[in-house]
Design a protein around this motif. Structure first.
Motif, PDB file in Angstrom:
ATOM      1  N   ILE A 140     -20.964  -0.911 -33.839  1.00 57.68           N
ATOM      2  CA  ILE A 140     -21.941  -1.999 -33.724  1.00 57.68           C
ATOM      3  C   ILE A 140     -23.036  -1.621 -32.737  1.00 57.68           C
ATOM      4  O   ILE A 140     -24.211  -1.933 -32.920  1.00 57.68           O
ATOM      5  N   ASN A 141     -22.632  -0.962 -31.642  1.00 56.68           N
ATOM      6  CA  ASN A 141     -23.573  -0.512 -30.612  1.00 56.68           C
ATOM      7  C   ASN A 141     -24.313  -1.669 -29.952  1.00 56.68           C
ATOM      8  O   ASN A 141     -25.503  -1.578 -29.648  1.00 56.68           O
ATOM      9  N   GLN A 142     -23.603  -2.775 -29.743  1.00 55.74           N
ATOM     10  CA  GLN A 142     -24.127  -3.910 -28.991  1.00 55.74           C
ATOM     11  C   GLN A 142     -23.068  -4.318 -27.970  1.00 55.74           C
ATOM     12  O   GLN A 142     -21.918  -4.513 -28.331  1.00 55.74           O
ATOM     13  N   PRO A 143     -23.438  -4.447 -26.700  1.00 56.06           N
ATOM     14  CA  PRO A 143     -22.434  -4.789 -25.684  1.00 56.06           C
ATOM     15  C   PRO A 143     -21.877  -6.191 -25.871  1.00 56.06           C
ATOM     16  O   PRO A 143     -22.570  -7.103 -26.337  1.00 56.06           O
ATOM     17  N   ALA A 144     -20.621  -6.358 -25.526  1.00 56.42           N
ATOM     18  CA  ALA A 144     -19.964  -7.664 -25.559  1.00 56.42           C
ATOM     19  C   ALA A 144     -19.012  -7.734 -24.376  1.00 56.42           C
ATOM     20  O   ALA A 144     -18.457  -6.721 -23.957  1.00 56.42           O
ATOM     21  N   MET A 145     -18.843  -8.920 -23.839  1.00 57.10           N
ATOM     22  CA  MET A 145     -17.821  -9.125 -22.809  1.00 57.10           C
ATOM     23  C   MET A 145     -16.512  -9.422 -23.506  1.00 57.10           C
ATOM     24  O   MET A 145     -16.478 -10.168 -24.504  1.00 57.10           O
ATOM     25  N   LEU A 146     -15.422  -8.831 -23.014  1.00 61.17           N
ATOM     26  CA  LEU A 146     -14.108  -9.010 -23.615  1.00 61.17           C
ATOM     27  C   LEU A 146     -13.229  -9.831 -22.689  1.00 61.17           C
ATOM     28  O   LEU A 146     -13.222  -9.624 -21.477  1.00 61.17           O
ATOM     29  N   TRP A 147     -12.468 -10.751 -23.284  1.00 57.49           N
ATOM     30  CA  TRP A 147     -11.616 -11.603 -22.458  1.00 57.49           C
ATOM     31  C   TRP A 147     -10.454 -12.122 -23.287  1.00 57.49           C
ATOM     32  O   TRP A 147     -10.342 -11.821 -24.478  1.00 57.49           O
ATOM     33  N   ASN A 148      -9.566 -12.883 -22.622  1.00 61.14           N
ATOM     34  CA  ASN A 148      -8.440 -13.523 -23.289  1.00 61.14           C
ATOM     35  C   ASN A 148      -8.345 -14.979 -22.856  1.00 61.14           C
ATOM     36  O   ASN A 148      -8.697 -15.320 -21.724  1.00 61.14           O
ATOM     37  N   VAL A 149      -7.863 -15.820 -23.765  1.00 62.68           N
ATOM     38  CA  VAL A 149      -7.646 -17.224 -23.421  1.00 62.68           C
ATOM     39  C   VAL A 149      -6.747 -17.313 -22.191  1.00 62.68           C
ATOM     40  O   VAL A 149      -7.015 -18.064 -21.254  1.00 62.68           O
ATOM     41  N   PHE A 150      -5.668 -16.536 -22.194  1.00 62.85           N
ATOM     42  CA  PHE A 150      -4.782 -16.419 -21.037  1.00 62.85           C
ATOM     43  C   PHE A 150      -5.016 -15.038 -20.449  1.00 62.85           C
ATOM     44  O   PHE A 150      -4.758 -14.021 -21.106  1.00 62.85           O
ATOM     45  N   PRO A 151      -5.533 -14.935 -19.220  1.00 62.97           N
ATOM     46  CA  PRO A 151      -6.044 -13.655 -18.714  1.00 62.97           C
ATOM     47  C   PRO A 151      -5.012 -12.698 -18.134  1.00 62.97           C
ATOM     48  O   PRO A 151      -5.380 -11.694 -17.528  1.00 62.97           O
ATOM     49  N   PHE A 152      -3.719 -12.985 -18.339  1.00 68.20           N
ATOM     50  CA  PHE A 152      -2.670 -12.133 -17.797  1.00 68.20           C
ATOM     51  C   PHE A 152      -1.744 -11.651 -18.917  1.00 68.20           C
ATOM     52  O   PHE A 152      -1.957 -11.951 -20.085  1.00 68.20           O
ATOM     53  N   HIS A 153      -0.675 -10.919 -18.535  1.00 67.52           N
ATOM     54  CA  HIS A 153       0.249 -10.391 -19.534  1.00 67.52           C
ATOM     55  C   HIS A 153       1.577 -11.145 -19.501  1.00 67.52           C
ATOM     56  O   HIS A 153       2.411 -10.912 -18.615  1.00 67.52           O
ATOM     57  N   PRO A 154       1.813 -12.043 -20.467  1.00 70.24           N
ATOM     58  CA  PRO A 154       3.103 -12.734 -20.553  1.00 70.24           C
ATOM     59  C   PRO A 154       4.119 -11.857 -21.290  1.00 70.24           C
ATOM     60  O   PRO A 154       3.792 -11.226 -22.290  1.00 70.24           O
ATOM     61  N   TYR A 155       5.341 -11.794 -20.785  1.00 70.06           N
ATOM     62  CA  TYR A 155       6.349 -10.945 -21.404  1.00 70.06           C
ATOM     63  C   TYR A 155       7.645 -11.717 -21.631  1.00 70.06           C
ATOM     64  O   TYR A 155       7.856 -12.808 -21.104  1.00 70.06           O
ATOM     65  N   GLU A 156       8.510 -11.128 -22.438  1.00 72.01           N
ATOM     66  CA  GLU A 156       9.754 -11.771 -22.827  1.00 72.01           C
ATOM     67  C   GLU A 156      10.873 -11.490 -21.824  1.00 72.01           C
ATOM     68  O   GLU A 156      11.204 -10.331 -21.551  1.00 72.01           O
ATOM     69  N   GLY A 157      11.458 -12.546 -21.271  1.00 72.99           N
ATOM     70  CA  GLY A 157      12.668 -12.435 -20.463  1.00 72.99           C
ATOM     71  C   GLY A 157      12.617 -11.362 -19.406  1.00 72.99           C
ATOM     72  O   GLY A 157      11.713 -11.317 -18.573  1.00 72.99           O
ATOM     73  N   ALA A 158      13.592 -10.446 -19.460  1.00 71.58           N
ATOM     74  CA  ALA A 158      13.709  -9.389 -18.462  1.00 71.58           C
ATOM     75  C   ALA A 158      13.007  -8.105 -18.875  1.00 71.58           C
ATOM     76  O   ALA A 158      13.146  -7.076 -18.207  1.00 71.58           O
ATOM     77  N   ASN A 159      12.254  -8.140 -19.967  1.00 71.80           N
ATOM     78  CA  ASN A 159      11.582  -6.938 -20.460  1.00 71.80           C
ATOM     79  C   ASN A 159      10.076  -7.033 -20.214  1.00 71.80           C
ATOM     80  O   ASN A 159       9.349  -7.603 -21.026  1.00 71.80           O
ATOM     81  N   PRO A 160       9.579  -6.503 -19.110  1.00 78.16           N
ATOM     82  CA  PRO A 160       8.160  -6.614 -18.801  1.00 78.16           C
ATOM     83  C   PRO A 160       7.267  -5.828 -19.746  1.00 78.16           C
ATOM     84  O   PRO A 160       6.071  -6.102 -19.824  1.00 78.16           O
ATOM     85  N   LEU A 161       7.835  -4.857 -20.472  1.00 77.77           N
ATOM     86  CA  LEU A 161       7.040  -4.092 -21.425  1.00 77.77           C
ATOM     87  C   LEU A 161       7.239  -4.653 -22.827  1.00 77.77           C
ATOM     88  O   LEU A 161       7.693  -3.982 -23.752  1.00 77.77           O
ATOM     89  N   SER A 162       6.905  -5.923 -22.957  1.00 81.45           N
ATOM     90  CA  SER A 162       6.944  -6.628 -24.232  1.00 81.45           C
ATOM     91  C   SER A 162       5.804  -7.626 -24.226  1.00 81.45           C
ATOM     92  O   SER A 162       5.209  -7.911 -23.180  1.00 81.45           O
ATOM     93  N   ASN A 163       5.458  -8.127 -25.393  1.00 83.33           N
ATOM     94  CA  ASN A 163       4.384  -9.115 -25.505  1.00 83.33           C
ATOM     95  C   ASN A 163       4.923 -10.426 -26.048  1.00 83.33           C
ATOM     96  O   ASN A 163       5.776 -10.434 -26.935  1.00 83.33           O
ATOM     97  N   ARG A 164       4.436 -11.527 -25.512  1.00 77.96           N
ATOM     98  CA  ARG A 164       4.739 -12.838 -26.066  1.00 77.96           C
ATOM     99  C   ARG A 164       3.489 -13.702 -25.972  1.00 77.96           C
ATOM    100  O   ARG A 164       2.548 -13.393 -25.227  1.00 77.96           O
ATOM    101  N   CYS A 165       3.484 -14.778 -26.707  1.00 76.35           N
ATOM    102  CA  CYS A 165       2.384 -15.732 -26.621  1.00 76.35           C
ATOM    103  C   CYS A 165       2.541 -16.582 -25.356  1.00 76.35           C
ATOM    104  O   CYS A 165       3.645 -17.009 -25.022  1.00 76.35           O
ATOM    105  N   HIS A 166       1.445 -16.813 -24.656  1.00 77.09           N
ATOM    106  CA  HIS A 166       1.504 -17.682 -23.487  1.00 77.09           C
ATOM    107  C   HIS A 166       1.818 -19.115 -23.903  1.00 77.09           C
ATOM    108  O   HIS A 166       1.605 -19.504 -25.051  1.00 77.09           O
ATOM    109  N   THR A 167       2.319 -19.898 -22.978  1.00 77.37           N
ATOM    110  CA  THR A 167       2.651 -21.289 -23.257  1.00 77.37           C
ATOM    111  C   THR A 167       1.442 -22.187 -22.999  1.00 77.37           C
ATOM    112  O   THR A 167       0.466 -21.783 -22.355  1.00 77.37           O
TER     113      THR A 167
END
Length: 235
Positions: A118-145
């Protein structure tokens, strides 16, 4: 909180259970000793540059992934594409916060392939700006609450106030639903994961009018999908 530095400092103040805050927490498995400091600095530089070039479009996905923003501090950006992120905003300096070989993320690869074409700058972000993970496994992805989103919602509003974007691009249905209450034009595209790559690219083509430039073909990616996580005992 109306400057990039104060914004990053406010981000770093947040602590939530089963959530990794890359701007203050250190991953014992992968981070260098100054990892959180590096990610915080990356974000400040990225945001300062976005303001300087008057970025008018904000791409927003759901939350940080363990292979991408958790490691770099830049949403939707893995270590393989830090150089492209730096180049998009005028050649700023973005540094790695981890040790070992750079890690790739499938979503980031698609995002940055499209942004580069595209060659046009854009700012990137997330609705929830951190990394939520499953239980005791920090190297996993889950949806924020919903509660997690409500806790951090003022941060998104502050970001929008700083950037004053002309439009928002919601990446995925979850992001679109969350952003629906904002009084800013929102255009929604399919999230590129789970087989949505071609639809994502076609949606971006339609928004930018670049269908002849960015072809909705499947990228050959030399790594596994984002959602497969190894087991780990530490964060």
């Amino acid at each position: 909180m109306n400057t990039p530095k104060l914004f990053a400092e406010t981000l770093a103040d947040v602590r939530l259970p089963s959530v990794f805050n890359p701007y203050v927490e250190c991953c014992e498995l992968h981070d260098r000793r100054d990892g959180p400091k590096v990610r915080k600095r990356n974000l400040i530089r990225f945001l300062e540059a976005a303001i300087d070039v008057r970025v008018d479009t904000l791409w927003i996905a759901r939350d940080l992934g363990y292979r991408g923003g958790r490691r770099t501090g830049i949403p939707l950006t893995d270590e393989v594409h830090l150089g492209r992120a730096a180049a998009m905003l005028g050649g700023i300096s973005l540094d790695r916060a981890t040790s070992g070989p750079p890690v790739a993320e499938r979503t980031a690869a698609i995002i940055w392939t499209v942004l580069t074409r595209i060659n046009q700058p854009a700012m990137l972000w997330n609705v929830f700006p951190f990394h939520p993970y499953e239980g005791a496994n920090p190297l996993s992805n889950r949806c924020h609450t919903r509660q997690e989103r409500e806790t951090t919602w003022p941060l998104l509003l502050t970001l929008i106030s700083m950037l004053k974007p002309r439009r928002l691009v919601a990446i995925g249905r979850d992001a679109s639903i969350a952003l629906n209450s904002l009084n800013i034009p929102i255009e929604t595209v399919r999230h590129p994961s789970y087989g949505g790559q071609a639809e994502f690219i076609a949606g971006i083509n339609a928004i930018y009018g670049l269908s002849a430039i960015v072809e909705p073909t499947v990228l050959e990616l030399p790594f596994e999908g984002d959602c497969v996580a190894p087991k780990a005992k530490h964060s």
